[in-house]
Scaffold this active site. Structure first.
Site, PDB file in Angstrom:
ATOM      1  N   CYS A  89       0.714  -1.054  -0.208  1.00  0.00           N
ATOM      2  CA  CYS A  89      -0.147  -0.049  -0.134  1.00  0.00           C
ATOM      3  C   CYS A  89       0.813   1.394  -0.204  1.00  0.00           C
ATOM      4  O   CYS A  89       1.493   1.568  -1.048  1.00  0.00           O
ATOM      5  CB  CYS A  89      -1.123  -0.059   1.056  1.00  0.00           C
ATOM      6  N   HIS A 244      -3.173  -4.839   1.893  1.00  0.00           N
ATOM      7  CA  HIS A 244      -2.484  -5.118   3.209  1.00  0.00           C
ATOM      8  C   HIS A 244      -2.509  -6.291   3.681  1.00  0.00           C
ATOM      9  O   HIS A 244      -3.236  -6.898   4.322  1.00  0.00           O
ATOM     10  CB  HIS A 244      -3.184  -4.274   4.314  1.00  0.00           C
ATOM     11  N   GLU A 246      -0.895  -7.702   5.613  1.00  0.00           N
ATOM     12  CA  GLU A 246      -0.383  -7.675   6.908  1.00  0.00           C
ATOM     13  C   GLU A 246      -1.622  -7.496   7.850  1.00  0.00           C
ATOM     14  O   GLU A 246      -1.632  -7.789   9.153  1.00  0.00           O
ATOM     15  CB  GLU A 246       0.658  -6.689   7.087  1.00  0.00           C
TER      16      GLU A 246
HETATM   17  N1  GLN Z   1      -3.370   6.434   0.841  1.00  0.00           N
HETATM   18  C1  GLN Z   1      -2.210   6.215   1.399  1.00  0.00           C
HETATM   19  C2  GLN Z   1      -1.143   6.885   0.885  1.00  0.00           C
HETATM   20  O1  GLN Z   1      -0.994   7.719   0.047  1.00  0.00           O
HETATM   21  C3  GLN Z   1      -1.871   4.667   1.356  1.00  0.00           C
HETATM   22  C4  GLN Z   1      -2.915   4.019   2.327  1.00  0.00           C
HETATM   23  C5  GLN Z   1      -2.462   2.732   2.845  1.00  0.00           C
HETATM   24  O2  GLN Z   1      -1.234   2.488   3.149  1.00  0.00           O
HETATM   25  N2  GLN Z   1      -3.377   2.049   3.371  1.00  0.00           N
HETATM   26  O3  GLN Z   1       0.152   6.979   1.412  1.00  0.00           O
END
Ligand code: GLN
Length: 274
Positions: A89, A244, A246
């Site tokens: 992410c 994610h 995790e």
């Molecule tokens: N939108 C977040 C960002 O720009 C990422 C979101 C996440 O890691 N759940 O960092």
């Protein structure tokens, strides 16, 4: 083999990654000895053979990294030494060579994956959802039928474009609005070049969104023909997922990744011995 795997612990879901890495290592009898550590300083990073960049908020993570003087060492780790790295992410955003919806000066990238990511791709109304995802890379001879992975998407990015590989900076990305590009760093030694790949492999896509959008406009899309949003990629030993793993109890991707790390560390040792 002895290997130390770090999880960048400046912000976000680092604790959860460590738990799942431990779980993955405990259920796999490869004979390797693993140590999992939280990484906050260049000295801690120096000890690592491989690294995870967790989910969280990529802008905050990059600002804290810059302030902690670990941003350049992270770029060296990923792009000069080309050690195995996995970003989830926000971590995927940091590993992209180019990121959309990013204010200049507000965010810095590490880079390492020749892709452009679109941040917060699924927008606010569906900021968070869980979807069963087919991950063909988890299928192996020991595991011929891997059930779908419960993928958690939280304000998730997707890979919107795979960029052509060249050693320098992604110059054609520089002129775009609200786009930040990672600085150039080149793999130097033989082991790093060996761990590099020119092509980005798409490892998973999330189908359905285009069909849903079309349906809401009264149109129809054949779901069989829809390519889907790219949510997992790999280039050499740099790996990124939009979701994610995790935040689920499912350690299958962590197990798979530790196998990749083991192969990569062994290969590096062989090349360094030559
Ligand atoms: N939108 C977040 C960002 O720009 C990422 C979101 C996440 O890691 N759940 O960092």
């Amino acid at each position: 083999m002895n290997a130390t795997v770090g999880v960048l612990a400046l912000q976000g879901a680092f604790y959860e990654h460590i738990q799942l890495l431990k779980q993955a290592a405990a259920t796999w009898s490869s004979g390797s000895q693993w140590e999992f550590i939280e990484v906050r300083t260049p000295q801690e990073l120096e000890r690592c053979d491989a690294l995870v960049l967790p989910g969280g908020e990529s802008t905050t993570m990059s600002l804290v990294a810059a302030r902690s003087n670990i941003l350049e060492p992270l770029r060296d780790f990923v792009k000069v030494h080309r050690k195995p790295t996995w970003g989830t992410c926000a971590g995927l955003i940091l590993l992209a060579e180019s990121a959309n919806r990013t204010k200049k000066g507000g965010q810095e990238l590490i880079g390492g994956l020749d892709v452009r990511v679109n941040r917060n791709h699924f927008g606010r109304q569906t900021e968070s959802f869980q979807a069963p995802l087919d991950l063909p890379f988890l299928t192996s001879s020991e595991e011929p039928q891997s059930p779908p992975f419960p993928a958690v998407f939280i304000r998730a990015p997707i890979v919107e474009k795979i960029l052509p590989h060249h050693d320098g900076i992604q110059t054609e990305e520089i002129g775009r609005d609200e786009t930040v590009v990672a600085p150039s760093k080149v793999a130097k030694d033989a082991a790093a070049r060996d761990a590099m790949a020119n092509d980005v492999e798409v490892l998973a896509t999330l189908p359905g969104r285009a069909a849903r959008l079309a349906a809401s406009n009264g149109a129809h899309i054949n779901p069989e023909k829809e390519a889907g949003d790219i949510v997992a990629v790999r280039q050499g030993n740099v790996f990124g997922t939009s979701f994610h793993p995790e935040l689920t109890g499912d350690a299958r991707i962590h197990s798979w990744w530790l196998r990749q790390v083991e192969e990569s560390v062994k290969r590096r040792h062989e090349i360094e011995k030559r």
